[in-house]
Design a protein around this motif. Structure first.
Motif, PDB file in Angstrom:
ATOM      1  N   HIS A  85     -30.445  27.083   8.454  1.00 17.56           N
ATOM      2  CA  HIS A  85     -31.908  27.187   8.473  1.00 17.56           C
ATOM      3  C   HIS A  85     -32.530  26.260   9.525  1.00 17.56           C
ATOM      4  O   HIS A  85     -33.618  26.534  10.032  1.00 17.56           O
ATOM      5  CB  HIS A  85     -32.469  26.863   7.086  1.00 17.56           C
ATOM      6  N   ARG A  88     -32.579  28.437  12.532  1.00 19.85           N
ATOM      7  CA  ARG A  88     -33.441  29.623  12.376  1.00 19.85           C
ATOM      8  C   ARG A  88     -34.927  29.258  12.352  1.00 19.85           C
ATOM      9  O   ARG A  88     -35.776  30.100  12.640  1.00 19.85           O
ATOM     10  CB  ARG A  88     -33.060  30.353  11.079  1.00 19.85           C
ATOM     11  N   ARG A  89     -35.228  28.026  11.978  1.00 16.20           N
ATOM     12  CA  ARG A  89     -36.636  27.613  11.973  1.00 16.20           C
ATOM     13  C   ARG A  89     -37.136  27.296  13.384  1.00 16.20           C
ATOM     14  O   ARG A  89     -38.324  27.219  13.626  1.00 16.20           O
ATOM     15  CB  ARG A  89     -36.830  26.400  11.060  1.00 16.20           C
ATOM     16  N   ILE A 112     -43.677  36.084   4.997  1.00 20.67           N
ATOM     17  CA  ILE A 112     -42.350  35.646   4.526  1.00 20.67           C
ATOM     18  C   ILE A 112     -41.777  34.529   5.421  1.00 20.67           C
ATOM     19  O   ILE A 112     -41.157  33.584   4.928  1.00 20.67           O
ATOM     20  CB  ILE A 112     -41.407  36.863   4.424  1.00 20.67           C
ATOM     21  N   ALA A 113     -42.031  34.648   6.733  1.00 20.31           N
ATOM     22  CA  ALA A 113     -41.501  33.635   7.655  1.00 20.31           C
ATOM     23  C   ALA A 113     -42.189  32.293   7.460  1.00 20.31           C
ATOM     24  O   ALA A 113     -41.579  31.237   7.659  1.00 20.31           O
ATOM     25  CB  ALA A 113     -41.691  34.109   9.095  1.00 20.31           C
ATOM     26  N   GLU A 115     -43.709  31.382   4.518  1.00 19.56           N
ATOM     27  CA  GLU A 115     -43.462  30.906   3.145  1.00 19.56           C
ATOM     28  C   GLU A 115     -42.215  30.042   3.068  1.00 19.56           C
ATOM     29  O   GLU A 115     -42.180  29.059   2.333  1.00 19.56           O
ATOM     30  CB  GLU A 115     -43.300  32.100   2.197  1.00 19.56           C
ATOM     31  N   VAL A 116     -41.185  30.412   3.827  1.00 20.56           N
ATOM     32  CA  VAL A 116     -39.926  29.663   3.723  1.00 20.56           C
ATOM     33  C   VAL A 116     -40.048  28.235   4.276  1.00 20.56           C
ATOM     34  O   VAL A 116     -39.199  27.399   3.993  1.00 20.56           O
ATOM     35  CB  VAL A 116     -38.734  30.394   4.403  1.00 20.56           C
ATOM     36  N   TYR A 118     -42.838  26.600   3.668  1.00 23.90           N
ATOM     37  CA  TYR A 118     -43.852  26.055   2.740  1.00 23.90           C
ATOM     38  C   TYR A 118     -45.218  25.819   3.371  1.00 23.90           C
ATOM     39  O   TYR A 118     -45.847  24.804   3.143  1.00 23.90           O
ATOM     40  CB  TYR A 118     -43.343  24.761   2.092  1.00 23.90           C
ATOM     41  N   ARG A 119     -45.645  26.794   4.184  1.00 23.68           N
ATOM     42  CA  ARG A 119     -47.009  26.706   4.724  1.00 23.68           C
ATOM     43  C   ARG A 119     -48.001  26.982   3.592  1.00 23.68           C
ATOM     44  O   ARG A 119     -47.719  27.826   2.725  1.00 23.68           O
ATOM     45  CB  ARG A 119     -47.219  27.765   5.817  1.00 23.68           C
ATOM     46  N   PRO A 120     -49.166  26.339   3.629  1.00 22.42           N
ATOM     47  CA  PRO A 120     -50.160  26.623   2.581  1.00 22.42           C
ATOM     48  C   PRO A 120     -50.672  28.065   2.658  1.00 22.42           C
ATOM     49  O   PRO A 120     -50.690  28.655   3.746  1.00 22.42           O
ATOM     50  CB  PRO A 120     -51.283  25.637   2.870  1.00 22.42           C
TER      51      PRO A 120
ATOM     52  N   ARG B   2     -45.294  22.625  -3.925  1.00 25.03           N
ATOM     53  CA  ARG B   2     -45.376  23.879  -3.178  1.00 25.03           C
ATOM     54  C   ARG B   2     -44.068  24.672  -3.361  1.00 25.03           C
ATOM     55  O   ARG B   2     -44.081  25.879  -3.532  1.00 25.03           O
ATOM     56  CB  ARG B   2     -45.622  23.548  -1.705  1.00 25.03           C
ATOM     57  N   LEU B 209     -32.536  34.958   7.591  1.00 24.26           N
ATOM     58  CA  LEU B 209     -32.787  35.062   9.036  1.00 24.26           C
ATOM     59  C   LEU B 209     -34.042  34.304   9.460  1.00 24.26           C
ATOM     60  O   LEU B 209     -34.136  33.844  10.592  1.00 24.26           O
ATOM     61  CB  LEU B 209     -32.913  36.531   9.449  1.00 24.26           C
ATOM     62  N   VAL B 210     -35.022  34.218   8.575  1.00 27.08           N
ATOM     63  CA  VAL B 210     -36.266  33.531   8.966  1.00 27.08           C
ATOM     64  C   VAL B 210     -36.245  32.040   8.616  1.00 27.08           C
ATOM     65  O   VAL B 210     -37.261  31.359   8.747  1.00 27.08           O
ATOM     66  CB  VAL B 210     -37.531  34.209   8.378  1.00 27.08           C
ATOM     67  N   GLY B 211     -35.083  31.551   8.170  1.00 28.93           N
ATOM     68  CA  GLY B 211     -34.945  30.094   8.023  1.00 28.93           C
ATOM     69  C   GLY B 211     -35.052  29.553   6.609  1.00 28.93           C
ATOM     70  O   GLY B 211     -35.331  28.357   6.439  1.00 28.93           O
ATOM     71  N   ALA B 212     -34.839  30.399   5.609  1.00 25.97           N
ATOM     72  CA  ALA B 212     -34.880  29.883   4.229  1.00 25.97           C
ATOM     73  C   ALA B 212     -33.610  29.087   3.950  1.00 25.97           C
ATOM     74  O   ALA B 212     -32.530  29.439   4.421  1.00 25.97           O
ATOM     75  CB  ALA B 212     -34.987  31.037   3.245  1.00 25.97           C
ATOM     76  N   TYR B 216     -33.730  27.514  -1.496  1.00 28.86           N
ATOM     77  CA  TYR B 216     -34.916  28.371  -1.594  1.00 28.86           C
ATOM     78  C   TYR B 216     -34.533  29.769  -2.101  1.00 28.86           C
ATOM     79  O   TYR B 216     -35.265  30.380  -2.871  1.00 28.86           O
ATOM     80  CB  TYR B 216     -35.547  28.469  -0.198  1.00 28.86           C
TER      81      TYR B 216
END
Lengths: 252, 295
Positions: A85, A88-89, A112-113, A115-116, A118-120, B2, B209-212, B216
């Protein structure tokens, strides 16, 4: 884990990278490529030339059979699945097959991108609306992704890739299903992100995208780089060829 | 904070996605908890009753004559060497007569002309007040019978044997219902989580793929298991409380319930049962994740 193996100005560093798919399909052979921070690089070539494989290696969707891959200071090969991750981030990728969730709304697919990480909620909603406006999809906010045309799906995939303003954006045929006007909007979005510091690697065979461009264009043919790529300036770090040579020596 | 909001949202989404299986799992968990806790409640009350009846429990060893002090010492030594014996009392013929006289109360005139030594001397043996002592009383009684000068050994043989058989039966039922609880909670939850995993396969791949992080992705499934366990067990305990109230209402009055106290669990016991069921469901969920979620 992530080792600082290259200077920060080099965002993508591939040295003598090969990928063989079982049983013996040689997707790419001995590719060495260096992309500096803030650069836009077009990756072109015929279907099956290895463009998608190269992007998949950079985003660690695949592991190379041989060679070294370093992305944003992370040694991708040594990166354990637990820490994937971290890479990927830093990398946002717009996939050729979009990878959308057809039952979920456009907004959900983009969110979804974010949320992972943890954006408000408020940020996610604002950013989603902003991206949809830039890609002319404002009215599709609540539409299910499966109900969109391919061109619209492609733009949603792009919006998701850039939502977190990643350091590196990989786009695989980002304009393959778009008309000229929408292509212009997508490229304008990419340019804006690039001006903010993002590094872009765009795989395309749409010549109109790079015909009159000042950016670097790399052509792949049968898994190898055809056109010579200019070296990254000396003050930005070691040139790719030198690094490749030193890597070869290490291997020997 | 959060993180948990996101995890809870994902868990709820999972549960909605496979709501039919979720309902089945909740029903099964509730039923298993109800069956187990119902028998456990009966067992706990039976233990309580057993402890109360134990208060009157003693073995009376009738002797052919009053034992001399050295013989008393020998009896004391031979009986007290057993751990299960709390204490013993020697009852002389004279004391036995006096007790009998007291028991007769106003009717002591029936003893007129009866010699004061007509009752045999005896030893009263008081066992330790545990249920295990009940099971050993028969064997202990057989042993006492072999002592010199013993005429007869008496105790509430029938009820003790029946009560002990009942307790044994309850133990077996509790063991079986406990196994049922473990199996249903772990297997049913594991099965439901597996269905959710398949239903969300594409989304899980995308999350990766999006970084979880692995955390999570996994946590909503563990939370889902915990919710299934917590809600299911709470429903089961609620149903038990309703059943308990119904039983106490039905048997209120001069029947068994008034003779023998029949109490519901303490709150701590209720919470412990819910916590154990929740933990078992989390274990079921964890095993499904380990087997079917490849990150």
């Amino acid at each position: 884990m992530n080792s600082e193996t290259s200077p920060p100005s080099i965002m993508i560093d591939l040295i003598k990278v090969s990928k063989v798919y079982p049983p013996d399909v040689q997707a790419i052979s001995d590719i060495s490529l260096t992309v500096a921070q803030g650069e836009i690089v077009f990756l072109t070539g015929m279907s099956g030339a290895g463009k998608t494989t190269l992007l998949r290696l950079i985003s660690r969707m695949e592991r190379p059979t041989k060679g070294m891959v370093d992305v944003a200071g992370i040694d991708v090969i040594k990166l354990s699945p637990r820490n994937i991750h971290l890479l990927r981030r830093k990398v946002g990728m717009a996939y050729q097959d979009f990878k959308l969730l057809p039952e979920r709304t456009v907004a959900d697919n983009i969110a979804i991108a974010m949320e992972v990480v943890y954006r408000p909620r408020s940020f996610i909603e604002r950013r989603t609306r902003e991206l949809l406006e830039q890609l002319d999809l404002t009215r599709k906010y609540h539409t299910r992704a499966g109900e969109l045309s391919r061109g619209e799906q492609q733009r949603v995939a792009i919006a998701r890739a850039v939502a977190n303003s990643p350091e590196i954006i990989l786009a695989d045929e980002p304009t393959g299903n778009l008309d000229a006007e929408t292509t212009g909007r997508v490229m304008a979005l990419f340019e804006r992100l690039n001006r903010k510091g993002a590094t872009l690697l765009i795989a395309t065979h749409d010549r109109s995208l790079f015909q009159d461009t000042a950016h670097r264009v790399i052509e792949l043919r049968f898994g190898r780089i055809r056109s010579p790529q200019p070296e990254v300036p000396e003050d930005n770090g070691e040139p790719a060829e030198e690094m490749a040579a030193s890597f070869q020596e290490t291997e020997q | 904070m959060r993180f948990w909001t996101v995890v809870l949202r994902h868990a709820c989404r999972n549960m909605l996605l496979t709501w039919k299986s979720q309902c089945m799992t909740l029903f099964t968990v509730s039923l298993s908890v109800l069956i187990f806790s119902f028998f456990y409640l009966i067992y706990a009350n039976a233990l309580h009753i057993g402890a109360e009846l134990d208060d009157d429990l003693r073995l009376v060893v009738y002797l052919d004559e009053d034992p001399s002090p050295p013989l008393q010492e020998e009896y004391r030594h031979k009986i007290l060497k057993f751990d299960q014996v709390d204490h013993i009392e020697f009852i002389s013929r004279e004391l036995a007569y006096k007790r009998f006289e007291q028991q007769l109360g106003d009717n002591t005139d029936v003893l007129t002309g009866v010699p004061t030594d007509f009752l045999p001397a005896s030893i009263e043996v008081y066992p330790v007040r545990t249920l295990d002592s009940l099971s050993r009383i028969k064997r202990f009684s057989d042993y006492l019978q072999t002592l010199p000068g013993v005429l007869k050994v008496q105790y509430g043989k029938e009820w003790i044997e029946r009560f002990y058989a009942f307790i044994q039966l309850m133990r077996v039922i509790i063991l079986l219902s406990g196994s049922l609880l473990i199996m249903t909670t772990t297997f049913m939850v594991a099965h439901t989580i597996r269905l959710t995993l398949f239903a969300r396969q594409h989304e899980l791949e995308l999350l990766r793929l999006v970084g979880a992080t692995n955390h999570y992705i996994r946590m909503p499934f563990l939370l889902e298991g915990a919710l299934q366990g917590g809600i299911g067990a709470s429903c089961g305990m609620g149903a038990l409380l309703v059943l308990y109230n119904w039983i106490t209402l039905q048997f209120a009055g001069p029947a068994t319930i008034t003779l023998f106290p029949f109490a519901f669990f303490q709150w701590t016991e209720v919470l412990a049962i819910i916590a154990i069921a929740t933990l078992l469901c989390v274990v079921g969920s964890f095993s499904a994740i380990r087997r079917f979620l490849h990150l």
